[in-house]
Design an enzyme around this catalytic site. Structure first.
Site, PDB file in Angstrom:
ATOM      1  N   ASP A  56       0.849  -1.190   0.000  1.00  0.00           N
ATOM      2  CA  ASP A  56       0.000   0.000   0.000  1.00  0.00           C
ATOM      3  C   ASP A  56       0.887   1.243   0.000  1.00  0.00           C
ATOM      4  OD1 ASP A  56      -3.129   0.777   0.779  1.00  0.00           O
ATOM      5  OD2 ASP A  56      -1.682   2.276   1.435  1.00  0.00           O
ATOM      6  N   LYS A  82      -0.297   2.623   5.969  1.00  0.00           N
ATOM      7  CA  LYS A  82      -1.341   1.622   6.169  1.00  0.00           C
ATOM      8  C   LYS A  82      -0.788   0.196   6.211  1.00  0.00           C
ATOM      9  CE  LYS A  82      -5.183   4.305   4.294  1.00  0.00           C
ATOM     10  NZ  LYS A  82      -6.251   4.388   3.268  1.00  0.00           N
ATOM     11  N   THR A 130      -4.815   0.524 -11.442  1.00  0.00           N
ATOM     12  CA  THR A 130      -4.084  -0.550 -10.765  1.00  0.00           C
ATOM     13  C   THR A 130      -4.742  -1.896 -11.013  1.00  0.00           C
ATOM     14  OG1 THR A 130      -3.468   1.041  -9.042  1.00  0.00           O
ATOM     15  CG2 THR A 130      -3.090  -1.280  -8.572  1.00  0.00           C
ATOM     16  N   CYS A 182     -15.097   6.624  -3.502  1.00  0.00           N
ATOM     17  CA  CYS A 182     -15.642   6.774  -2.150  1.00  0.00           C
ATOM     18  C   CYS A 182     -15.539   8.208  -1.661  1.00  0.00           C
ATOM     19  CB  CYS A 182     -14.906   5.845  -1.187  1.00  0.00           C
ATOM     20  SG  CYS A 182     -15.140   4.100  -1.537  1.00  0.00           S
ATOM     21  N   CYS A 240      -9.808  -9.408 -26.844  1.00  0.00           N
ATOM     22  CA  CYS A 240      -9.187  -8.965 -25.589  1.00  0.00           C
ATOM     23  C   CYS A 240      -7.670  -8.932 -25.731  1.00  0.00           C
ATOM     24  CB  CYS A 240      -9.580  -9.886 -24.436  1.00  0.00           C
ATOM     25  SG  CYS A 240      -8.833  -9.414 -22.860  1.00  0.00           S
TER      26      CYS A 240
END
Length: 337
Positions: A56, A82, A130, A182, A240
Site C-alpha cells: 500500500d 497503512k 491498478t 468513495c 481482448c
C-alpha cells in the site's frame, strides 16, 4: 499447525486438515490496505494463510476509521503507513504466519517483484488503473486475480482464473468506468465488509482445492436498494488484448508516460486519459471542492495546499506536491481512473 486455533475451520468438511495444510503453504498478495484490503487481510490471517504480502502507498487518516477495520486513532496520530499499521494489528491476531508489509505504489515497473512466489492476487485497491495492471500481470503469469470494488452501497467482485475464465479486461473496457470514488459519492462500511468477505470465500475455495465450488460469475450487489445480479464468466472477448492476444497493455505503460514531475513547480502532471468532459467533472467535484471553470480548464481546490488543474485533453496537474505517489493518491481518490 495449531489445531486448536483452527478447530472450527477444521470441522468444515470442504477444508478439514488437508485444506488447512494447503492454506498454510499458500502465499497471497493483497494490493491495497484500505477498506477492502483490511477486511481481506483480517480474514486471511485468521484463516491461517501461511504468507500474506500487503502492499500500500498511503497512510492512515481519520476519515479511514469509519470503514478500514484494522486501524484506530493512534494510527492516525502517528500517521502510520497503512501497510505497517495493518501488519502490527494482524501480527497480534496470528503470530504463526508470515506477514510482509511493503510501502509502495504498485506500477508496471515493480509489479513483478511484488508478485514473486504468490498463489493468488487480491484486489484491495480503489482505482481501475491498478486493477488493470494486476489483471494483466496475473494473466501473463497464470495467477488467479480476485477483483473487488465498492462505492456508495454498491459493490462487485469476481475471481478471474487464467485459462478458465475471461479476464477483467474482457468485461470492463479500460476508461469506461463511471469515475465514482468513495471520496466523491461516499461509502458505507458494511458494504465493503460484504464484498471483501465474498472475495475471500472464493479465494479460500481456490486455495483449498475446492475449484468445483467456485461461483464463476461477476457478482454485483446494491446493499441499500436490495438489488443484485450476476454475469457468468464463460465468454471471453476474442479481441481482448490481455487473455486472448497476450499483449498485456497495462504492463507496457511506464510510470513516466503517465506521471511527470514538473520541474520547479511543485506539481505532478498525470495524463492517462485522452479527454475530459469538464462540465460533467465540474458537476461531480463541485459537491466537495471549490471549483472554477474557464473555457480552457477546470480548477478544483482540494485543500489549502493542494489543487487540481484539469484540461480537456486529459491532463491533470496536481499542484502542491512533487511527490508522484501523493499526487497519484489524490487523483485516484477524487477523480478516479
Amino acid at each position: 499447525m495449531n489445531q486448536k486455533r483452527y478447530s472450527r475451520q477444521l470441522l468444515f468438511a470442504p477444508i478439514r486438515e488437508t485444506g488447512q495444510k494447503m492454506l498454510a503453504e499458500s502465499t497471497v498478495l493483497v494490493v491495497g490496505a484500505g477498506a477492502l484490503g483490511t477486511v481481506i487481510s483480517n480474514h486471511l490471517v485468521r484463516a491461517g494463510v501461511g504468507t500474506i504480502r500487503i502492499v500500500d502507498r498511503d497512510y492512515v487518516e481519520l476519515s479511514n476509521l469509519q470503514r478500514q477495520m484494522l486501524f484506530d486513532e493512534d494510527d492516525v496520530k502517528e500517521a502510520l503507513p497503512k501497510a505497517i499499521a495493518a501488519k502490527r494489528k494482524l501480527q497480534k491476531i496470528n503470530s504463526e504466519i508470515s506477514i510482509e508489509a511493503i510501502i509502495d505504489n504498485v506500477t508496471s515497473e515493480n509489479i513483478d517483484t511484488h508478485m514473486e512466489g504468490v498463489d493468488v492476487v487480491m484486489d484491495g485497491t480503489d482505482n481501475f488503473t491498478t486493477r488493470f495492471l494486476l489483471n494483466d500481470s496475473c494473466f501473463k503469469k497464470n495467477i488467479p486475480f480476485s477483483y473487488g470494488g465498492v462505492v456508495s452501497a454498491r459493490g462487485m467482485t469476481a475471481l478471474f482464473v487464467p485459462g478458465e475464465t475471461p479476464c477483467l479486461r474482457c468485461i470492463t473496457k479500460e476508461g469506461a468506468e463511471n469515475g465514482q470514488t468513495c471520496d466523491t459519492v461516499g461509502v458505507i462500511g458494511p458494504a465493503v465488509d460484504m464484498i471483501a468477505s465474498i472475495e475471500v470465500i472464493e479465494v479460500l475455495k481456490y486455495l483449498t482445492g475446492n475449484k468445483s465450488a467456485l461461483r464463476n460469475t461477476l457478482k454485483t450487489i446494491d446493499f441499500w436498494f436490495n438489488t443484485q445480479f450476476e454475469i457468468k464468466l464463460t465468454k471471453v472477448n476474442p479481441e481482448c488484448l490481455t487473455c486472448q492476444k497476450k499483449e498485456f497493455p497495462a504492463l507496457q505503460k511506464k510510470v513516466q508516460d503517465l506521471e511527470t514531475v514538473l520541474c520547479g513547480r511543485n506539481t505532478v502532471q498525470i495524463h492517462q486519459r485522452a479527454q475530459w468532459d469538464l462540465e460533467k467533472l465540474e458537476d461531480r467535484l463541485a459537491k466537495i471542492m471549490t471549483i472554477k471553470r474557464t473555457p480552457f480548464l477546470l480548477k478544483a481546490q482540494i485543500s489549502d495546499d493542494a489543487t487540481f488543474v484539469i484540461f480537456p485533453d486529459g491532463r491533470v496537474l496536481v499542484q502542491g506536491t512533487a511527490d508522484i505517489t501523493k499526487a497519484r493518491t489524490l487523483y485516484d481518490r477524487y477523480i478516479g481512473s
